[in-house]
Design an enzyme around this catalytic site. Structure first.
Site, PDB file in Angstrom:
ATOM      1  N   ARG A   2      42.328  34.788 -10.125  1.00 35.66           N
ATOM      2  CA  ARG A   2      42.608  35.706 -11.282  1.00 35.66           C
ATOM      3  C   ARG A   2      43.701  35.290 -12.269  1.00 35.66           C
ATOM      4  NH1 ARG A   2      40.562  38.053  -7.251  1.00 35.66           N
ATOM      5  NH2 ARG A   2      38.816  39.588  -7.361  1.00 35.66           N
ATOM      6  N   HIS A  52      37.777  33.276 -11.824  1.00 34.28           N
ATOM      7  CA  HIS A  52      36.903  32.058 -11.676  1.00 34.28           C
ATOM      8  C   HIS A  52      36.354  31.336 -12.855  1.00 34.28           C
ATOM      9  CE1 HIS A  52      37.741  32.754  -7.399  1.00 34.28           C
ATOM     10  NE2 HIS A  52      36.730  33.779  -7.264  1.00 34.28           N
ATOM     11  N   HIS A 112      34.369  26.983  -3.264  1.00 34.27           N
ATOM     12  CA  HIS A 112      34.352  28.247  -2.645  1.00 34.27           C
ATOM     13  C   HIS A 112      33.105  28.615  -1.640  1.00 34.27           C
ATOM     14  CE1 HIS A 112      34.733  32.756  -3.077  1.00 34.27           C
ATOM     15  NE2 HIS A 112      35.369  32.381  -4.146  1.00 34.27           N
ATOM     16  N   SER A 113      33.459  27.754  -0.634  1.00 36.11           N
ATOM     17  CA  SER A 113      32.232  27.720   0.613  1.00 36.11           C
ATOM     18  C   SER A 113      32.896  29.193   1.429  1.00 36.11           C
ATOM     19  CB  SER A 113      32.391  26.731   1.321  1.00 36.11           C
ATOM     20  OG  SER A 113      31.845  25.816   0.705  1.00 36.11           O
ATOM     21  N   GLN A 145      43.698  30.385  -0.556  1.00 36.44           N
ATOM     22  CA  GLN A 145      43.178  31.810  -0.368  1.00 36.44           C
ATOM     23  C   GLN A 145      42.211  32.069   0.874  1.00 36.44           C
ATOM     24  OE1 GLN A 145      43.887  33.900  -3.123  1.00 36.44           O
ATOM     25  NE2 GLN A 145      42.741  35.601  -2.542  1.00 36.44           N
ATOM     26  N   GLU A 177      40.071  28.843   0.398  1.00 32.97           N
ATOM     27  CA  GLU A 177      40.109  28.160  -1.051  1.00 32.97           C
ATOM     28  C   GLU A 177      41.290  27.696  -1.144  1.00 32.97           C
ATOM     29  OE1 GLU A 177      38.161  31.249  -3.786  1.00 32.97           O
ATOM     30  OE2 GLU A 177      38.225  32.272  -1.902  1.00 32.97           O
TER      31      GLU A 177
END
Ligand code: GLA
Length: 362
Positions: A94, A119, A193-194, A295, A323
C-alpha cells in the site's frame, strides 16, 4: 536440525515447454510455460500477469501436489482476484491515500483499496500480458518475461522497462530475478504473490503448517494497513517466528490474521528470509532474498467466493504468502529503506524459493 530442508531425490535434467493458455477479452494471446527441474519440482507460469499458476512438489513418499492457489482459466484471472501468483507492481502493497511527493512534485495514484493505493493500482503489472523468451542450460531452464510500463501508467512517473526471470534448477529451486530501469525518478517495489498451501492448494487451511521467519522486528500498521512508521520487536509477541511455530498458534491475537512486513535480520545481500513446512506431508519451502522485508499474509480476505483450480473453494487461511519486498508506503516513510529508482540506475532484486522435504517433526 529444525529449519533444514532435505534434498528431493531422483536424477533428471530441467526442461521447459510452452502451450497456449487462452486469449484475453481484448484479443491478446496468452501462453503457459511449464518449467520442470527433472527432479520432482515443476512450475507453470502464464504470460498474463507473469502469474505462477501451479507449483508441483512431491511429499516425503513421492506423491506430488500442487501447492499454490489459483484458477483453471484465463477468464478467471481477468476478473478481480486476490493476486494469486501474480507479479505485483509497480509498487507491491500500500501507498497511503494514493499520494506521495518526489523531488518536490506530488503524484496521485488510484485508491483501489480505499482509502489507499494497493499493488500498483487498477491495471497493475498483475494484469499486463508480458513478452516471453526462454533459455536452457545444462542444470536450469529460464523464462524471461518483459514489460514496458509507459510514463504516467496508473499515475506513476517515468517509463519503466521491467524484466522478471523465472529460473527452475536441478536443485529444485525456483529463482525470481527482477530488473528495472526508468527514464524518470519513480518508486518501484516488485514482488511475487503466491499463496502457498504445502499440503496441497485444495487441502483446507494452513493453520497447522509451520513457519520460521528470520526477523527480530516487524512493521506495525494502522487500521487501514498503513505502517505507523515504527519498527517493533517481535520478542514475546504473536509476531515472534524466530523459532518455528504453527501459523495458527497465536493468530487469534492478530485478528483477522497476519498481514505484516517482517524486517529481516540482515537487510542487504541474499539471505534466508523464511522457512515453512507441512508436518503432515513433509513438503518444505525455504525463501532466500535480497529484499529487506517479507510480507507474511495469511489469506485473511479469502472467502471462497471464486472457484479455484478443480473447483476448490479457498476460504480464509487457505494459503499463506511470503512476499519478499521493501516495506509498505516507503515513499511516505523517510526512515524506511528507499524505493526510489533514478534514471541511469538499475533496480535489481532476487528471491529464491527452494523446495524439499522436512521430516524432523512429522
Ligand atoms: C497483500 C496485502 C493484503 C492483501 C493481499 C491481496 O498481501 O498485504 O492486505 O491486499 O495482498 O488480497
Amino acid at each position: 536440525m529444525i529449519g533444514r530442508v532435505r534434498e528431493l531425490g531422483s536424477q533428471g535434467s530441467p526442461t521447459i515447454s510452452r502451450q497456449r493458455f487462452g486469449t484475453t477479452k481484448s484479443g491478446t494471446s496468452v501462453d503457459e510455460y511449464h518449467l520442470s527441474s527433472g527432479r520432482g519440482v515443476s512450475a507453470s507460469i502464464i504470460t498474463y500477469g507473469g502469474i505462477i499458476r501451479a507449483i508441483s512438489v512431491p511429499d516425503r513418499h513421492g506423491n506430488s501436489a500442487d501447492i499454490v492457489l489459483g484458477f483453471d482459466s484465463l477468464a478467471q484471472y481477468e476478473t478481480r482476484h486476490p493476486y494469486f501468483g501474480t507479479i505485483t507492481g509497480r509498487y507491491a502493497n500500500r501507498i497511503a491515500r494514493g499520494s506521495f511527493e518526489l523531488d518536490g512534485t506530488r503524484h496521485t495514484l488510484a485508491t483501489n483499496n480505499p482509502p489507499n493505493h494497493l499493488h500498483g493500482g487498477h491495471e497493475g503489472f498483475d494484469r499486463a500480458v508480458w513478452s516471453a523468451r526462454t533459455e536452457s542450460r545444462a542444470d536450469s531452464v529460464a523464462l524471461v518475461l518483459s514489460h514496458l510500463s509507459p510514463d504516467g501508467d496508473q499515475g506513476y512517473p517515468g517509463a519503466v522497462a521491467v524484466e522478471v526471470t523465472y529460473t527452475v534448477s536441478a536443485l529444485n529451486t525456483l529463482r525470481i530475478d527482477y530488473v528495472a530501469t526508468s527514464d524518470k525518478a519513480t518508486p518501484i517495489n516488485l514482488t511475487s504473490h503466491s499463496y502457498f498451501n504445502l499440503a496441497g492448494h485444495d487441502s483446507g487451511d494452513v493453520l497447522r503448517q509451520k513457519v520460521q521467519i528470520f526477523a527480530d522486528q516487524y512493521v506495525p500498521v494502522d487500521a487501514t494497513l498503513i505502517p505507523t512508521g515504527a519498527l517493533l520487536p517481535v520478542a514475546g509477541t504473536a509476531f515472534d517466528f524466530r523459532q518455528p511455530r504453527m501459523i495458527g498458534a497465536r493468530i487469534s491475537e492478530v485478528a483477522p490474521g497476519y498481514d505484516h512486513t517482517f524486517v529481516l535480520q540482515e537487510l542487504a545481500g541474499l539471505k534466508r528470509a523464511a522457512v515453512a513446512w507441512d508436518p503432515g506431508s513433509g513438503r518444505a519451502l525455504e525463501v532466500v532474498t535480497s529484499e529487506p522485508g517479507v510480507q507474511f499474509y495469511t489469506g485473511n480476505f479469502l472467502d471462497g467466493s471464486q472457484a479455484g483450480k478443480g473447483g476448490a473453494l479457498y476460504q480464509r487461511y487457505a494459503g499463506f504468502c511470503l512476499e519478499t519486498q521493501h516495506f509498505p508506503d516507503s515513499v511516505n516513510q523517510p526512515s524506511f529503506p528507499s524505493t526510489i529508482l533514478r534514471p541511469g540506475d538499475v533496480y535489481r532484486q532476487s528471491t529464491l524459493l527452494k523446495f524439499g522435504i522436512h521430516d524432523y517433526d512429522s
